[in-house]
Scaffold this motif. Structure first.
Motif: not given
Ligand SMILES: *Cc1c(COP(=O)(O)O)cnc(C)c1O
Length: 404
Positions: A376-404
């Motif tokens: 929806g239009p009010s979602g512009e400028g926002y982004f959703r991440l889900t917590a439904f991944g595995t813990y290992e993948n979640t931490l790996a993804a987080l590390k990659r984002i932190q290193e950007l």
């Protein structure tokens, strides 16, 4: 010559998740060496709990024996499941919902799309913006939403209730009076929710203006704060204005198993007409019941072992949520949700649009999320991440984002 339902022609082109899938496959085709981590679609990753599997095995064996075989299920659901739901989801919370007010189904997506059928064409719907797309699209198909403004990305006959950082993601009473109000709490996509006192105000409002609330409680199991209602029927007067939808998908990992239910209270009436009777009629005519094996699986989620195992599963995902939320905060992001829901809703950095941030994350971190503007239009400028991944993948993804 046959005619089609022209309302389908009004639906705007590409569905959010197919656009995402296309972008991801284009990226992987040109970068076959990169390993993608998906924190996009809200689907679970943990296997079914042992108590659920045991119940399913037993039910399968019953189906293979003439003496215990089950054919068509009662179309409103088996008594054993409706009793368990009434006891554990309602009575234990002080809500007076009786088993015969509970309609067992194959999930909350279909119920949330189908429920509009028992309401008149002329009803005006109000939805939160951003919103779970099913509520709007099912009303588009029914011809209730007016015309689509492709620039504004809004329908002329839909009342939008913006939920943004500015109002703390709490929908405000709209200026125009709606007939049907869709509320999803805790919310998909923002991962936020409202205190019980605020929900009570919505119930009072609906009773006052004569509106019905379609209350989607798919994420109820993720509530961790004490002042948040687990059911709308915890609010006084909700039985005369609210229909509640529940799903076994997110609390028990049934996304591929398929089970849900809808509560239509007997007190909910339009004049003298009982909506409970209307939904029973609709259900009986168009639905032949959820499978016996699956309803036994649903029953097992309420056993002491089942409950304990599901609490662990929810805690697993919420550990992911906390990791993402805190990790992104540390990296300087503005983040919401993740406390009472398995979704993190973040403000895109540097005024990027939602899709710009999607591309940036995909290309630079090889992480897939969901652009807020897709909800929806009010979602512009926002982004959703889900917590439904595995813990290992979640931490790996987080590390990659932190290193950007
Ligand atoms: C996942 C979800 C549902 C559940 O859908 P099922 O059909 O039961 O799998 C319902 N509503 C919302 C908002 C959801 O995110």
């Amino acid at each position: 010559m046959f005619k089609i339902n022209q309302n389908y022609q009004k639906l705007p082109g590409s569905y959010l998740f197919s656009t995402i899938a296309q972008k991801v496959s284009a990226f992987t085709a040109s970068h076959p060496d990169k390993e993608i981590i998906r924190l996009g679609i809200g689907d679970v990753t943990q296997p079914l709990a042992p108590a659920v599997i045991a119940a399913m095995h037993q039910a399968v064996d019953e189906m293979g024996n003439a003496a215990t075989f089950h054919g068509y299920a009662p179309d409103l659901g088996y008594g054993f499941l409706r009793d368990a739901i009434a006891e554990h989801d309602y009575k234990s919370r002080g809500c007076a919902v009786s088993p015969d007010e509970i309609f067992v189904s194959d999930g909350a997506k279909s119920d949330s799309a189908n429920i509009q059928e028992i309401f008149g064409q002329e009803n005006r719907i109000a939805v939160c913006d951003p919103v779970y797309p099913v509520y709007v699209d099912s009303n588009v198909m029914a011809g209730r939403t007016g015309d689509y403004d492709s620039k504004a990305e809004t329908w002329s006959n839909v009342i939008y209730m913006p939920c943004t950082m500015e109002n703390g993601f709490v929908p405000e009473f709209p200026k125009e009076t709606p007939d049907m109000v869709y509320l999803c709490l805790p919310n998909n996509p923002t991962g936020t929710t409202i205190p019980k006192a605020k929900l009570q105000e919505w119930v009072d409002y609906a009773n006052k203006v004569g509106a019905v609330i379609i209350y989607d409680a798919a994420y109820e199991a993720y509530i961790s704060e004490p002042d948040v209602a687990h059911s709308i029927y915890e609010c006084e007067g909700a039985k005369t204005c609210a229909i509640e939808l529940k799903s076994f998908s997110k609390n028990a990992g049934f996304t591929g198993v398929r089970l849900g239910y809808t509560v239509v209270p007997k007190e909910l009436k339009c004049g003298e007409v009982s909506l409970h009777q209307m939904w029973a009629r609709r259900h009986g005519t168009k639905f032949n019941g959820a499978p016996y094996i699956v309803q036994r699986a649903g029953e097992a989620t309420y056993s002491p072992e089942g409950k304990a195992q599901l609490r662990e599963q929810v805690a697993y995902y919420m550990k992911n949520a906390a990791a993402i939320k805190n990790g992104l905060k540390d990296a300087g992001y503005t983040v919401f949700g993740g406390v009472n829901a398995p979704y993190i809703w973040l403000k895109t950095p540097g005024n990027m649009t939602s899709w710009e941030f999607f591309d940036y994350l995909l290309e630079q971190a090889n992480v897939v999320g969901t652009p807020g503007s897709g909800f929806g239009p009010s979602g512009e400028g926002y982004f959703r991440l889900t917590a439904f991944g595995t813990y290992e993948n979640t931490l790996a993804a987080l590390k990659r984002i932190q290193e950007l």
